[in-house]
Design a protein around this motif. Sequence first.
Motif, PDB file in Angstrom:
ATOM      1  N   ASP A   1       8.725  -6.624   9.083  1.00 51.38           N
ATOM      2  CA  ASP A   1       8.950  -7.939   9.667  1.00 51.38           C
ATOM      3  C   ASP A   1       8.565  -9.005   8.645  1.00 51.38           C
ATOM      4  O   ASP A   1       7.536  -8.893   7.966  1.00 51.38           O
ATOM      5  CB  ASP A   1       8.120  -8.080  10.941  1.00 51.38           C
ATOM      6  CG  ASP A   1       8.308  -9.435  11.592  1.00 51.38           C
ATOM      7  OD1 ASP A   1       9.380  -9.670  12.173  1.00 51.38           O
ATOM      8  OD2 ASP A   1       7.374 -10.259  11.519  1.00 51.38           O
ATOM      9  N   SER A   2       9.371 -10.056   8.541  1.00 51.37           N
ATOM     10  CA  SER A   2       9.154 -11.065   7.504  1.00 51.37           C
ATOM     11  C   SER A   2       7.817 -11.777   7.671  1.00 51.37           C
ATOM     12  O   SER A   2       7.110 -12.035   6.691  1.00 51.37           O
ATOM     13  CB  SER A   2      10.294 -12.089   7.521  1.00 51.37           C
ATOM     14  OG  SER A   2      10.343 -12.771   8.757  1.00 51.37           O
ATOM     15  N   LEU A   3       7.427 -12.113   8.904  1.00 48.95           N
ATOM     16  CA  LEU A   3       6.170 -12.826   9.121  1.00 48.95           C
ATOM     17  C   LEU A   3       4.976 -11.963   8.732  1.00 48.95           C
ATOM     18  O   LEU A   3       4.022 -12.449   8.112  1.00 48.95           O
ATOM     19  CB  LEU A   3       6.060 -13.256  10.587  1.00 48.95           C
ATOM     20  CG  LEU A   3       7.096 -14.269  11.067  1.00 48.95           C
ATOM     21  CD1 LEU A   3       6.865 -14.606  12.537  1.00 48.95           C
ATOM     22  CD2 LEU A   3       7.043 -15.536  10.226  1.00 48.95           C
ATOM     23  N   ALA A   4       5.007 -10.687   9.093  1.00 53.02           N
ATOM     24  CA  ALA A   4       3.914  -9.784   8.723  1.00 53.02           C
ATOM     25  C   ALA A   4       3.881  -9.563   7.215  1.00 53.02           C
ATOM     26  O   ALA A   4       2.806  -9.420   6.616  1.00 53.02           O
ATOM     27  CB  ALA A   4       4.068  -8.456   9.449  1.00 53.02           C
ATOM     28  N   LEU A   5       5.046  -9.538   6.582  1.00 50.09           N
ATOM     29  CA  LEU A   5       5.121  -9.330   5.134  1.00 50.09           C
ATOM     30  C   LEU A   5       4.594 -10.538   4.368  1.00 50.09           C
ATOM     31  O   LEU A   5       3.847 -10.393   3.389  1.00 50.09           O
ATOM     32  CB  LEU A   5       6.572  -9.048   4.741  1.00 50.09           C
ATOM     33  CG  LEU A   5       6.854  -8.668   3.284  1.00 50.09           C
ATOM     34  CD1 LEU A   5       6.100  -7.404   2.898  1.00 50.09           C
ATOM     35  CD2 LEU A   5       8.352  -8.476   3.076  1.00 50.09           C
ATOM     36  N   VAL A   6       4.932 -11.734   4.820  1.00 46.19           N
ATOM     37  CA  VAL A   6       4.501 -12.963   4.142  1.00 46.19           C
ATOM     38  C   VAL A   6       2.983 -13.090   4.154  1.00 46.19           C
ATOM     39  O   VAL A   6       2.369 -13.595   3.194  1.00 46.19           O
ATOM     40  CB  VAL A   6       5.172 -14.186   4.800  1.00 46.19           C
ATOM     41  CG1 VAL A   6       4.497 -15.477   4.368  1.00 46.19           C
ATOM     42  CG2 VAL A   6       6.651 -14.233   4.444  1.00 46.19           C
ATOM     43  N   LYS A   7       2.339 -12.622   5.227  1.00 42.36           N
ATOM     44  CA  LYS A   7       0.886 -12.735   5.342  1.00 42.36           C
ATOM     45  C   LYS A   7       0.151 -11.954   4.263  1.00 42.36           C
ATOM     46  O   LYS A   7      -1.031 -12.205   4.009  1.00 42.36           O
ATOM     47  CB  LYS A   7       0.437 -12.259   6.718  1.00 42.36           C
ATOM     48  CG  LYS A   7       0.823 -13.202   7.855  1.00 42.36           C
ATOM     49  CD  LYS A   7       0.356 -12.666   9.189  1.00 42.36           C
ATOM     50  CE  LYS A   7       0.765 -13.599  10.323  1.00 42.36           C
ATOM     51  NZ  LYS A   7       0.340 -13.070  11.653  1.00 42.36           N
ATOM     52  N   LEU A   8       0.810 -10.993   3.610  1.00 38.24           N
ATOM     53  CA  LEU A   8       0.160 -10.195   2.570  1.00 38.24           C
ATOM     54  C   LEU A   8       0.123 -10.897   1.222  1.00 38.24           C
ATOM     55  O   LEU A   8      -0.585 -10.451   0.315  1.00 38.24           O
ATOM     56  CB  LEU A   8       0.883  -8.852   2.410  1.00 38.24           C
ATOM     57  CG  LEU A   8       0.871  -7.911   3.609  1.00 38.24           C
ATOM     58  CD1 LEU A   8       1.602  -6.625   3.273  1.00 38.24           C
ATOM     59  CD2 LEU A   8      -0.540  -7.607   4.068  1.00 38.24           C
ATOM     60  N   SER A   9       0.870 -11.958   1.069  1.00 37.59           N
ATOM     61  CA  SER A   9       0.922 -12.636  -0.224  1.00 37.59           C
ATOM     62  C   SER A   9      -0.408 -13.323  -0.516  1.00 37.59           C
ATOM     63  O   SER A   9      -1.120 -13.770   0.387  1.00 37.59           O
ATOM     64  CB  SER A   9       2.054 -13.665  -0.243  1.00 37.59           C
ATOM     65  OG  SER A   9       2.082 -14.349  -1.477  1.00 37.59           O
ATOM     66  N   CYS A  10      -0.748 -13.418  -1.797  1.00 37.45           N
ATOM     67  CA  CYS A  10      -2.018 -14.012  -2.202  1.00 37.45           C
ATOM     68  C   CYS A  10      -1.845 -15.452  -2.667  1.00 37.45           C
ATOM     69  O   CYS A  10      -2.688 -15.981  -3.395  1.00 37.45           O
ATOM     70  CB  CYS A  10      -2.665 -13.162  -3.293  1.00 37.45           C
ATOM     71  SG  CYS A  10      -1.567 -12.768  -4.663  1.00 37.45           S
ATOM     72  N   VAL A  11      -0.750 -16.100  -2.293  1.00 33.78           N
ATOM     73  CA  VAL A  11      -0.566 -17.517  -2.595  1.00 33.78           C
ATOM     74  C   VAL A  11      -0.297 -18.256  -1.285  1.00 33.78           C
ATOM     75  O   VAL A  11      -0.131 -17.644  -0.229  1.00 33.78           O
ATOM     76  CB  VAL A  11       0.611 -17.736  -3.581  1.00 33.78           C
ATOM     77  CG1 VAL A  11       0.312 -17.101  -4.917  1.00 33.78           C
ATOM     78  CG2 VAL A  11       1.915 -17.211  -2.996  1.00 33.78           C
ATOM     79  N   ASP A  12      -0.271 -19.552  -1.379  1.00 37.77           N
ATOM     80  CA  ASP A  12       0.003 -20.367  -0.198  1.00 37.77           C
ATOM     81  C   ASP A  12       1.448 -20.145   0.240  1.00 37.77           C
ATOM     82  O   ASP A  12       2.388 -20.392  -0.512  1.00 37.77           O
ATOM     83  CB  ASP A  12      -0.235 -21.845  -0.529  1.00 37.77           C
ATOM     84  CG  ASP A  12      -0.015 -22.745   0.677  1.00 37.77           C
ATOM     85  OD1 ASP A  12       0.018 -22.221   1.803  1.00 37.77           O
ATOM     86  OD2 ASP A  12       0.130 -23.970   0.483  1.00 37.77           O
TER      87      ASP A  12
END
Length: 315
Positions: free
Chosen positions: A178-189
Amino acid sequence: MWNQTNVTEFILMGFLYPHHLECLMAVGFLASYLLILSGNIMIIAIILLDRHLHSPMHFFLWNLSCLEILITSSVLPKVIVNFLTGDRSISYLACITQCYFYFLLGSSEFVLLAVMSYDRYVAICNPLRYTMVMNAQHCFQLVVGSWAMGFLATITPTILVISLPFCNANQIDHFFCDSLALVKLSCVDTSFVELLSFMTSSAILLGSLILTVVSYTYIVATIFRITSLSGRKKAFSTCSSHFIIITMGYGSCIFMYVRPSGNDTSLNKLVALLNTVVTPLMSPFVFSMRNQQMKDSLRAALKRSMNFSRKHINF
């Protein structure tokens, strides 16, 4: 400085249960997947083979069945394999691909549902102009436009997700990418990516929903002006199955994607199951059992197959 690494795979946490329970869930998901495939393939075959069903409404219906098969196939096979093997890993490329096609197909489906409501609007509110407005060329253009809208709505957010750097964390708290769950793993804003995803989801979901609501407002107003009770019943029956599916589809997706991001991931997973399993599973039965033409064609097909079987057995 963040300790950035080149993530080559993600771990789909999904539903964390003991392995024997996961095996039982895999059997349930496999049975549901086979029912979804067989039910939607049956609808496609009946519509394509029966010339009495070569109408705009049924043309949109078999395209909707194709989308249901593709959406489910983009998620369920991987879920079943993960449950059976216990291996929850998915490669970076496969994860991005799954994320893109899931939202491409989902966005196209919602636009197609709006197109189907417009078809019912023309059929009920302007029946004398129906064959002229909903001709073969126009119907084909509407279906292609649905796919084009889905592509335009998902390509930019996907490119932005691909450009995000991922750190050591690679565990996705979901049963698919899921895109929302995937984005949360990023280490930038990621506030801009989240805002853009929210805007595109809102544009597709709420835009198509508004068109659907407007169409059905005119449809209901026209139906209530019909003096014959049998005429009202027939008009409502042609729209009821479509209305059931759009209610389930819009309700689940608006809850997940058109609201501020929350932390209730368990509820998000359950709602995602409704959209990826329950709705595609119910769709063939709702459309076939509430559509008299479909029921007649199904009975005729079953009768032909039984006669064919008897002839070969007697032979």
